[in-house]
Design an enzyme around this catalytic site. Structure first.
Site, PDB file in Angstrom:
ATOM      1  N   ARG D 131     -34.301  24.794   4.287  1.00 43.48           N
ATOM      2  CA  ARG D 131     -33.552  25.356   3.153  1.00 43.48           C
ATOM      3  C   ARG D 131     -32.317  26.116   3.620  1.00 43.48           C
ATOM      4  NH1 ARG D 131     -37.649  28.453  -0.538  1.00 43.48           N
ATOM      5  NH2 ARG D 131     -35.775  28.769  -1.798  1.00 43.48           N
ATOM      6  N   TYR D 145     -20.410  27.035  -8.854  1.00 37.51           N
ATOM      7  CA  TYR D 145     -19.832  28.228  -9.490  1.00 37.51           C
ATOM      8  C   TYR D 145     -20.189  29.450  -8.672  1.00 37.51           C
ATOM      9  CZ  TYR D 145     -24.581  28.706 -11.434  1.00 37.51           C
ATOM     10  OH  TYR D 145     -25.939  28.792 -11.597  1.00 37.51           O
ATOM     11  N   MET D 147     -20.768  33.709  -8.556  1.00 39.93           N
ATOM     12  CA  MET D 147     -21.302  34.691  -9.517  1.00 39.93           C
ATOM     13  C   MET D 147     -21.516  36.063  -8.874  1.00 39.93           C
ATOM     14  SD  MET D 147     -25.309  33.650  -9.964  1.00 39.93           S
ATOM     15  CE  MET D 147     -25.600  35.239 -10.773  1.00 39.93           C
ATOM     16  N   GLN D 185     -30.924  23.070  -5.844  1.00 35.00           N
ATOM     17  CA  GLN D 185     -30.111  24.287  -5.835  1.00 35.00           C
ATOM     18  C   GLN D 185     -29.874  24.777  -4.409  1.00 35.00           C
ATOM     19  OE1 GLN D 185     -31.355  27.468  -8.566  1.00 35.00           O
ATOM     20  NE2 GLN D 185     -32.975  26.102  -9.276  1.00 35.00           N
TER      21      GLN D 185
END
Lengths: 250, 250, 250, 250, 250
Positions: D131, D145, D147, D185
């Protein structure tokens, strides 16, 4: 808020939309040699014919608009069954001869959306399919703006119970219904797709209706407390002959 | 707020306005061959003559202004009976020879508006028609700025009862009346038309009056609590001979 | 707040100011043919001589500054008796040969202002006239920044009683007085004239004083609670020989 | 808050990421002489081959995407073991012939991050290493995006007790798990590295999933109260043959 | 807050800093004739030699960095005894041949600052002088960002009692001390000098340390409640041979 269970909105998704606003470099266009302008116009007409074919075959819709104020000169509005077809439409225009005279002004990618706060929508219901695949009216005017629902202190849309959201949206819908027959609304969702959460397209034969519906709706609690609005773009539909007149080509 | 009934403002709408602010590329203009400058100036004079004809025929009004600070050099201000005529005026300028030396600076599209918080206005009342179709004064100075009414926490204009809004606007109007004869105000609505909710034009023979009225009004509760102001543009009216002098053309 | 009576600030107005910040295209300037640079420099010297004449005749003041950081390279600061003279000064520079090498960076239009929260100022008082028509020091450094007074929730300057505003400004003035002889402050109002409510010019022989006075003042309640500050520009005064050295011209 | 002990998040860091969004100047590209285009394309293929070699050797990963809307045309996404290798990749592209037709659109530098609110993560755990060094899927679509976590009044993420943050993140993770197999993700941290605190990459075979996961997650308290979102970029993976087709090269 | 006595921070000031971020036009640079590139590189080496001389003589320090992401390509960081020397360094670069290939990206002017909330610092203390005149490490990486202290509702730094500020800064300092030997911090004040109140430079042999220290510090109450952060720029130190390699010159 321990134990709070999120209550997301139920949605159905339809066609994908690309709003592609462009500046037109009028001086460069008008100064271009006649042959180049004719070739560029000829290719642009081919593109419009392709898009008309897509629409005739039920695979999308499109419209070209003349935009007021220097924010943009032209809007190329396309709806398609998926993102790939929009990417192709965008690249088709970018690679055309006419693109030499265009500069990007603003763009927005979203997907037509029907939403419900109270339960899943029935995709087989008769009123659903046509609303998910709306046709761009071939005349009149367009008003486009993106928007968010506010998440600020006590005014946080996403923390409201679904029931309260439903009531607020119902009252809002009633205001909208007053404009039935005068204004066609197309709501598209852009969460995860663009910088604002929704895009709104209004179509009308009279641009004053844009002012009236937006102003009246702003007094609805859902807009007054929760609406955050981006830039507004207003344009007039251009049939091919209108576009040729604007461009000064035969 | 369950059961709250929205109380929208009552409005009447008049002429459509386009504020078209431009940068002028002075070095390119001054370096252009004499023949090109003469042709561009000749065409620009034709455009101004067309706009004067529109005004003479009661179908609109216009003015050209020299704008201070590098935000813009020129303002082309046009009022017309509808959006189509504004789109034509904008395109007419964009397609002119003079446009080679212009670059967009800022623009705003709005519609002259009379508003009432307490009940519908009478479109036949004698004071109404002229205020909906105002003429641009042919001299003096202009101050233009867009604005919103705030919707933030406890200061949310659109959630106020109509009666409270009426009181606040009445006090505001009293401040405005002190400047009667010194400042002409034209309010236009831009909900659904542009990025701010209103445009304000002030016309005066003395630019200091812009400072005085705006400063004094800011102490009115309606401005102090609810006013959100965009950029301010100040310019001086240019008759054709003033414009020719600025451009260095005979 | 029913029955609240607005208590506007009392002001006197003096000279009009234009801060005209420019980028200088050094590569284009240095690559220009010697004859063109000499002609441009000669014309620029004429402009400076005109502005010096205006200052000598008591009709205004001016200064040219070299600005640090790429926000701008040069500041042309002009004070005049009215807007017309500022428009002429701006156009004079824009139409000069030297303008070919300049690009706009930032500008601000405002009017020198003396304010009082407690009652009207006496325009005949001996200290008033010179403060309304300040001369740009011919040496040292300038710090310019625009600012607003906050109108947000409980921190709303324009809703404070005049008496409270007076106390806050008095304490602020005491901080300012500590810098007397070290920093010259010129406050100008821009309500209705530009995008911020005030412009502040600080002049000093030592740029560290800008840091000290601004930092110390930020602890005054009037700044801590109500001050909203725009961009800060710092520059060094350029006498004609300094400017010629910077430009590499004899 | 006297005596409050800060409870920072525990993190593990993996590969460094550079999101390099570019505009492509289509008119200049298409008007370039055939030889120049072939040379530029040949060199670009070499660069892609180098990046593929890096990926094959386990020293990073990469992907090229066609981006919708005029925000950007192409995304060059690179992951590497450290900053030096990213600087080299960026400079390699900037110095290539193809760079003549590119202009910067947006960029973001971050580092793949696994975080825990409750205690240090075990870098030797089997699920950790893969990961921290994720491969860019060689097909489908990307949504990127940046954030922040909000720090505003009562909604201040960094002042929450670690236990409360852990509960909020756990609920958020449950929403995410619903999309397992549909959306991949990759979370990267950018504190101290770029203008937002995190970057989020979503990869999917279906761009509608971006809309669904982002919309559903917005109702999670952690997003509703604490999420601040930057611009969203959506693109389609381009294998070398797709890129050659887009560019019109053999 | 009647009777409140402001308690400003006590500060000492050291060297003046200019962060001068630039874009490099790689295509123009690489397409330039060999002779022009050699002349530009030769002059740039002279400039670097001058700056090295200034550093050797203890009158300042400097470093050149390669910046990641398209925000900038190069950072020219200079420290000097005063503003005049910085203006000279900036103009020296702007007037060089190499400037033809540079465009401004971002800049920041500030002054090295030591601050104390509790009482005046002793300028003669042994640890003070070197911290006011820091040398740019000749290797590793830099992270630069500007910041403000918040003044918003209940979170207003400048209205806190000095004692409370001191406690918050002390806790913050303890977090910083954990990174001693890993990260060198240089704090500079920009009140009255630039658009943010402070600039922060972090220097480290490992860019991951930037992420770790900034993330950990964000949980300190002083950052969580009062920190407002501008853009972050990260770069790698370029010795002359690294720069020549990046530029492709011998």
């Amino acid at each position: 808020m321990a134990g709070r269970v999120p209550e997301p909105t139920f949605t159905l998704e339809g066609w994908h939309l690309l709003h592609d606003f462009r500046h037109l470099d009028f001086p460069a266009w008008l100064a271009a040699p006649k042959g180049e302008r004719e070739a560029a116009w000829g290719e642009l007409r081919e593109i419009l014919a392709e898009w008309a074919r897509v629409e005739a075959e039920g695979r999308g819709s499109f419209g070209v608009f003349q935009v007021i104020t220097p924010k943009a000169d032209l809007l190329f509005l396309n709806l398609r069954e998926g993102l790939d077809a929009l990417l192709e439409a965008e690249a088709r225009l970018n690679k055309s001869l006419f693109a030499r005279y265009l500069r990007p002004a603003y763009g927005f990618y979203s997907v037509v959306e029907l939403g419900s706060q109270t339960g899943p929508l029935d995709p087989e219901a008769p009123y659903v399919k046509p609303r998910l695949t709306p046709r761009v009216p071939k005349g009149g005017y367009v008003c486009f703006y993106p928007m968010n629902k506010r998440r600020l202190g006590g005014d946080n849309w996403y923390l409201l119970p679904a029931r309260e959201r439903a009531e607020l949206m119902k009252a809002h819908g009633e205001t909208g219904r007053k404009y039935q027959g005068k204004v066609l609304q197309v709501i598209s969702g852009a969460q995860g797709l663009d910088d604002w959460e929704w895009g709104v397209d209004l179509f009308s034969e009279d641009p004053l209706q844009f002012k009236r519906i937006v102003y009246e709706m702003r007094f609805d609690e859902v807009s007054a407390r929760f609406g955050e609005f981006g830039p507004f773009y207003v344009g007039k539909y251009l049939a091919e002959e209108d576009l040729s007149r604007l461009l000064g080509v035969a």
